[in-house]
Design a protein around this motif. Structure first.
Motif, PDB file in Angstrom:
ATOM      1  N   HIS A  56       0.836  -1.191   0.000  1.00  0.00           N
ATOM      2  CA  HIS A  56       0.000   0.000   0.000  1.00  0.00           C
ATOM      3  C   HIS A  56       0.873   1.245   0.000  1.00  0.00           C
ATOM      4  O   HIS A  56       1.858   1.319   0.718  1.00  0.00           O
ATOM      5  CB  HIS A  56      -0.907   0.017   1.237  1.00  0.00           C
ATOM      6  N   PRO A 102      -2.183   7.172   1.404  1.00  0.00           N
ATOM      7  CA  PRO A 102      -3.550   7.435   0.966  1.00  0.00           C
ATOM      8  C   PRO A 102      -3.605   8.718   0.145  1.00  0.00           C
ATOM      9  O   PRO A 102      -2.942   9.699   0.464  1.00  0.00           O
ATOM     10  CB  PRO A 102      -4.332   7.574   2.270  1.00  0.00           C
ATOM     11  N   LYS A 110      -9.197  12.117  -1.238  1.00  0.00           N
ATOM     12  CA  LYS A 110     -10.502  11.463  -1.149  1.00  0.00           C
ATOM     13  C   LYS A 110     -10.396   9.999  -0.714  1.00  0.00           C
ATOM     14  O   LYS A 110     -11.300   9.214  -0.937  1.00  0.00           O
ATOM     15  CB  LYS A 110     -11.260  11.556  -2.469  1.00  0.00           C
ATOM     16  N   ALA A 111      -9.268   9.642  -0.098  1.00  0.00           N
ATOM     17  CA  ALA A 111      -9.126   8.282   0.399  1.00  0.00           C
ATOM     18  C   ALA A 111      -9.904   8.110   1.693  1.00  0.00           C
ATOM     19  O   ALA A 111     -10.397   7.031   1.986  1.00  0.00           O
ATOM     20  CB  ALA A 111      -7.660   7.943   0.626  1.00  0.00           C
ATOM     21  N   THR A 112     -10.004   9.176   2.460  1.00  0.00           N
ATOM     22  CA  THR A 112     -10.783   9.146   3.695  1.00  0.00           C
ATOM     23  C   THR A 112     -11.661  10.390   3.736  1.00  0.00           C
ATOM     24  O   THR A 112     -11.461  11.342   2.977  1.00  0.00           O
ATOM     25  CB  THR A 112      -9.861   9.144   4.937  1.00  0.00           C
ATOM     26  N   ARG A 113     -12.604  10.411   4.665  1.00  0.00           N
ATOM     27  CA  ARG A 113     -13.491  11.576   4.782  1.00  0.00           C
ATOM     28  C   ARG A 113     -12.722  12.828   5.203  1.00  0.00           C
ATOM     29  O   ARG A 113     -13.005  13.925   4.751  1.00  0.00           O
ATOM     30  CB  ARG A 113     -14.598  11.301   5.790  1.00  0.00           C
ATOM     31  N   SER A 114     -11.736  12.642   6.069  1.00  0.00           N
ATOM     32  CA  SER A 114     -11.002  13.815   6.551  1.00  0.00           C
ATOM     33  C   SER A 114     -10.104  14.411   5.475  1.00  0.00           C
ATOM     34  O   SER A 114      -9.746  15.579   5.538  1.00  0.00           O
ATOM     35  CB  SER A 114     -10.171  13.454   7.777  1.00  0.00           C
ATOM     36  N   SER A 115      -9.741  13.628   4.475  1.00  0.00           N
ATOM     37  CA  SER A 115      -8.854  14.159   3.440  1.00  0.00           C
ATOM     38  C   SER A 115      -9.581  15.131   2.516  1.00  0.00           C
ATOM     39  O   SER A 115      -8.950  15.828   1.729  1.00  0.00           O
ATOM     40  CB  SER A 115      -8.238  13.020   2.622  1.00  0.00           C
TER      41      SER A 115
END
Length: 140
Positions: free
Chosen positions: A122, A125, A128-133
């Protein structure tokens, strides 16, 4: 042309049988030495692709082509004593994985030596990989 057995393989035994004994043994007797899954697989007979591969192997043995690599897509063939010493290249879905068949491989399947998956690595991130990003400032 017969198989030249390297010195390190001289003392090898499979279920108490030497390589020479295995090579001269009828198929019915050899099948009795195998684990149940392989034994059942061989009792059902060879598929057309497996039969074709074995014919190719026997042809190479007769002609003495021990150094030539045999490429195949057949992954479900049980490694038999007559395959010892040959170079095989088994397809893993992307490329041919090359290996030399050793006595320790007897009773295993060809596909066991041509792994089809690789370790997932991996990265970081992304946007848009997580909500906070979503609230991070974009670079650039």
């Amino acid at each position: 042309m017969s198989l030249e057995i390297p010195p390190e393989w001289k003392n090898f035994k499979y279920r108490g049988k030497s390589i020479d004994e295995l090579l001269n043994m009828p198929m019915d007797e050899f099948i009795k030495l195998l684990p149940s899954r392989q034994r059942r697989s061989l009792k059902r007979g060879f598929t057309d692709a497996q039969r074709h591969l074995l014919e190719k192997v026997r042809k190479y043995r007769r002609e003495g082509k021990f150094n030539k690599t045999i490429k195949t897509h057949v992954r479900n063939l049980v490694i038999l004593p007559e395959l010892i010493g040959l170079k095989m290249a088994v397809y893993n879905g992307k490329e041919f994985v090359e290996f030399t068949v050793t006595p320790e491989m007897i009773g295993h399947y060809l596909g066991e030596y041509s792994i089809t998956t690789k370790k997932v690595e991996h990265g970081e991130p992304g946007l848009k990989a997580t909500r906070s990003s979503l609230f991070l400032a974009m670079k650039g």
